[in-house]
Write an enzyme that holds these catalytic residues in place. Structure first.
Site, PDB file in Angstrom:
ATOM      1  N   HIS A  86     -80.181 -11.434 -94.252  1.00  0.00           N
ATOM      2  CA  HIS A  86     -80.143 -11.950 -95.630  1.00  0.00           C
ATOM      3  C   HIS A  86     -80.835 -13.298 -95.767  1.00  0.00           C
ATOM      4  O   HIS A  86     -81.544 -13.545 -96.723  1.00  0.00           O
ATOM      5  CB  HIS A  86     -78.697 -12.069 -96.111  1.00  0.00           C
ATOM      6  CG  HIS A  86     -78.066 -10.749 -96.458  1.00  0.00           C
ATOM      7  ND1 HIS A  86     -77.938  -9.730 -95.560  1.00  0.00           N
ATOM      8  CD2 HIS A  86     -77.533 -10.305 -97.620  1.00  0.00           C
ATOM      9  CE1 HIS A  86     -77.346  -8.700 -96.136  1.00  0.00           C
ATOM     10  NE2 HIS A  86     -77.087  -9.016 -97.402  1.00  0.00           N
ATOM     11  N   TYR A 104     -91.497 -11.077-110.560  1.00  0.00           N
ATOM     12  CA  TYR A 104     -92.639 -10.346-111.107  1.00  0.00           C
ATOM     13  C   TYR A 104     -92.986 -10.868-112.486  1.00  0.00           C
ATOM     14  O   TYR A 104     -92.247 -11.661-113.087  1.00  0.00           O
ATOM     15  CB  TYR A 104     -92.358  -8.841-111.143  1.00  0.00           C
ATOM     16  CG  TYR A 104     -91.418  -8.383-112.238  1.00  0.00           C
ATOM     17  CD1 TYR A 104     -90.058  -8.661-112.182  1.00  0.00           C
ATOM     18  CD2 TYR A 104     -91.901  -7.675-113.343  1.00  0.00           C
ATOM     19  CE1 TYR A 104     -89.207  -8.242-113.193  1.00  0.00           C
ATOM     20  CE2 TYR A 104     -91.048  -7.247-114.358  1.00  0.00           C
ATOM     21  CZ  TYR A 104     -89.697  -7.538-114.271  1.00  0.00           C
ATOM     22  OH  TYR A 104     -88.857  -7.126-115.272  1.00  0.00           O
ATOM     23  N   LYS A 110     -87.206 -13.844-113.565  1.00  0.00           N
ATOM     24  CA  LYS A 110     -87.778 -12.507-113.702  1.00  0.00           C
ATOM     25  C   LYS A 110     -87.843 -11.873-112.318  1.00  0.00           C
ATOM     26  O   LYS A 110     -88.883 -11.837-111.649  1.00  0.00           O
ATOM     27  CB  LYS A 110     -89.161 -12.573-114.372  1.00  0.00           C
ATOM     28  CG  LYS A 110     -89.547 -11.248-115.027  1.00  0.00           C
ATOM     29  CD  LYS A 110     -90.639 -11.422-116.050  1.00  0.00           C
ATOM     30  CE  LYS A 110     -91.225 -10.109-116.527  1.00  0.00           C
ATOM     31  NZ  LYS A 110     -90.324  -9.211-117.223  1.00  0.00           N
ATOM     32  N   GLU A 114     -79.514 -10.016-124.812  1.00  0.00           N
ATOM     33  CA  GLU A 114     -80.862  -9.486-125.032  1.00  0.00           C
ATOM     34  C   GLU A 114     -80.815  -7.974-124.888  1.00  0.00           C
ATOM     35  O   GLU A 114     -79.750  -7.382-124.965  1.00  0.00           O
ATOM     36  CB  GLU A 114     -81.843 -10.128-124.037  1.00  0.00           C
ATOM     37  CG  GLU A 114     -81.451  -9.940-122.586  1.00  0.00           C
ATOM     38  CD  GLU A 114     -82.400 -10.594-121.588  1.00  0.00           C
ATOM     39  OE1 GLU A 114     -83.556 -10.859-121.931  1.00  0.00           O
ATOM     40  OE2 GLU A 114     -81.974 -10.809-120.436  1.00  0.00           O
TER      41      GLU A 114
HETATM   42  C1  LIG Z   1     -84.594  -8.474-119.515  1.00  0.00           C
HETATM   43  C2  LIG Z   1     -85.823  -8.750-120.307  1.00  0.00           C
HETATM   44  N1  LIG Z   1     -85.735  -9.565-121.372  1.00  0.00           N
HETATM   45  C3  LIG Z   1     -86.814  -9.858-122.129  1.00  0.00           C
HETATM   46  C4  LIG Z   1     -88.057  -9.293-121.849  1.00  0.00           C
HETATM   47  C5  LIG Z   1     -89.245  -9.629-122.713  1.00  0.00           C
HETATM   48  O1  LIG Z   1     -90.125 -10.494-122.035  1.00  0.00           O
HETATM   49  P1  LIG Z   1     -91.678 -10.503-122.384  1.00  0.00           P
HETATM   50  O2  LIG Z   1     -91.799 -10.711-123.850  1.00  0.00           O
HETATM   51  O3  LIG Z   1     -92.219 -11.643-121.609  1.00  0.00           O
HETATM   52  O4  LIG Z   1     -92.231  -9.175-121.964  1.00  0.00           O
HETATM   53  C6  LIG Z   1     -88.192  -8.449-120.746  1.00  0.00           C
HETATM   54  C7  LIG Z   1     -89.486  -7.849-120.437  1.00  0.00           C
HETATM   55  O5  LIG Z   1     -89.601  -6.943-119.669  1.00  0.00           O
HETATM   56  C8  LIG Z   1     -87.059  -8.180-119.957  1.00  0.00           C
HETATM   57  O6  LIG Z   1     -87.139  -7.366-118.888  1.00  0.00           O
END
Ligand SMILES: Cc1ncc(COP(=O)(O)O)c(C=O)c1O
Length: 297
Positions: free
Chosen positions: A111, A42, A156, A188
């Site tokens: 799967h 996504y 993502k 993060e």
């Molecule tokens: C795990 C994670 N890290 C970092 C980010 C930040 O990404 P972006 O700046 O592209 O929204 C997101 C955004 O949802 C995220 O889900």
């Protein structure tokens, strides 16, 4: 039946597999692999003044995510951009949060990848709910948590159960975000990237399989560089997180926010710091630029 709870109320025009329709009328088969396995990827793209912010960066990340999970990209960049414009034009507000998801499609449950199945493409765009003025001026609370996710956090993926649990862990403690630590180092947030500031220098973990290359992160890195703020991409230890003068989080829907309390203790002075204020200002002007700066190769 009573009224659905506020969180369950959905409306607006969305896009599903070639059609624009009302969100409450959109349906996917229960055997969609997105539903069965979380087998999809996504994007979330902030839209300011009806213009998607840093679109090339989002499209490049979408391509990388699709490649990583071996789903053929259903559209080229031009087609995606056209679909986004169509969806954005159908909403009432100028500032939006555009969500798109591509799953491997509908198939008998097994799967291994099905053959000859078309991906499911879904998009919606909601009014952009930015942090409140108070959150910007006062900062937010965060808690630390062990990063117990998989080793492809750079993808993502819609398989977000670990992130969901980590965010709820923060919410249950009255915090806005969990700051994730793996083997003694910062990765993060549950849905954001994180920066530490010490003695006027900004540091953030370099990109790897352990974290998502945020587009907001990329914007902040670029702005810091362009405006001469000392900025490093490197390993950041837990001790550095705990002893930081300032901590920031960044994401498409939260922009850049100061974390002013970590695990119940003040970060630095306990107020958003001067480096944050500078970066917040730079970001506010960048997001309204008519044309995004060219991306580095
Ligand atoms: C795990 C994670 N890290 C970092 C980010 C930040 O990404 P972006 O700046 O592209 O929204 C997101 C955004 O949802 C995220 O889900």
């Amino acid at each position: 039946m009573g009224q659905p709870a506020a969180d369950a109320q959905v409306t607006g025009v969305c896009y599903l597999n070639g059609e624009f329709l009302l969100l409450e009328e959109a349906r996917i088969p229960v055997l969609d692999r997105g539903f069965i396995y979380g087998d999809g990827v996504y994007e979330v793209i902030p839209v300011y003044g009806r213009r998607p912010y840093r679109l090339p960066g989002h499209l490049a990340r979408l391509r990388r995510s699709l490649d990583a999970v071996q789903i053929a990209n259903p559209h080229d960049d031009g087609q995606w951009a056209h679909l986004f414009d169509e969806l954005v034009a159908r909403q009432a507000t100028d500032d939006q949060s555009l969500y798109l998801q591509v799953t491997r499609g509908v198939a008998k449950r097994d799967h291994a990848f099905p053959k000859g199945v078309a991906p499911t493409v879904f998009m919606m765009s909601n009014p952009l709910a930015l942090p409140t003025r108070e959150q910007v001026q006062e900062g937010v609370r965060a808690v630390t948590a062990t990063d117990n996710r998989w080793y492809r956090c750079d993808v993502k993926s819609t398989s977000l159960l670990a992130n969901v649990l980590l965010r709820q862990f923060a919410v249950d403690q009255g915090a806005a975000e969990s700051v994730l630590l793996r083997n003694g180092f910062l990765t993060e947030g549950s849905a954001s990237n994180v920066f530490v500031v010490k003695n006027g220098r900004v540091a953030t973990p370099a990109m790897s399989h352990l974290l998502l290359p945020g587009i907001t992160w990329e914007a902040i890195a670029e702005l810091a560089l362009r405006h001469g703020m000392p900025f490093e991409q490197r390993d950041v230890s837990e001790a550095e997180v705990r002893e930081a003068d300032e901590l920031w989080l960044a994401s498409s829907t939260r922009e850049v926010l100061a974390i002013t309390t970590l695990d119940g203790r003040p970060v630095g002075t306990g107020r958003p710091g001067p480096m944050f204020e500078r970066m917040y200002g730079l970001f506010q002007s960048d997001k309204r630029q008519p044309a995004p700066p060219a991306r580095h190769a």
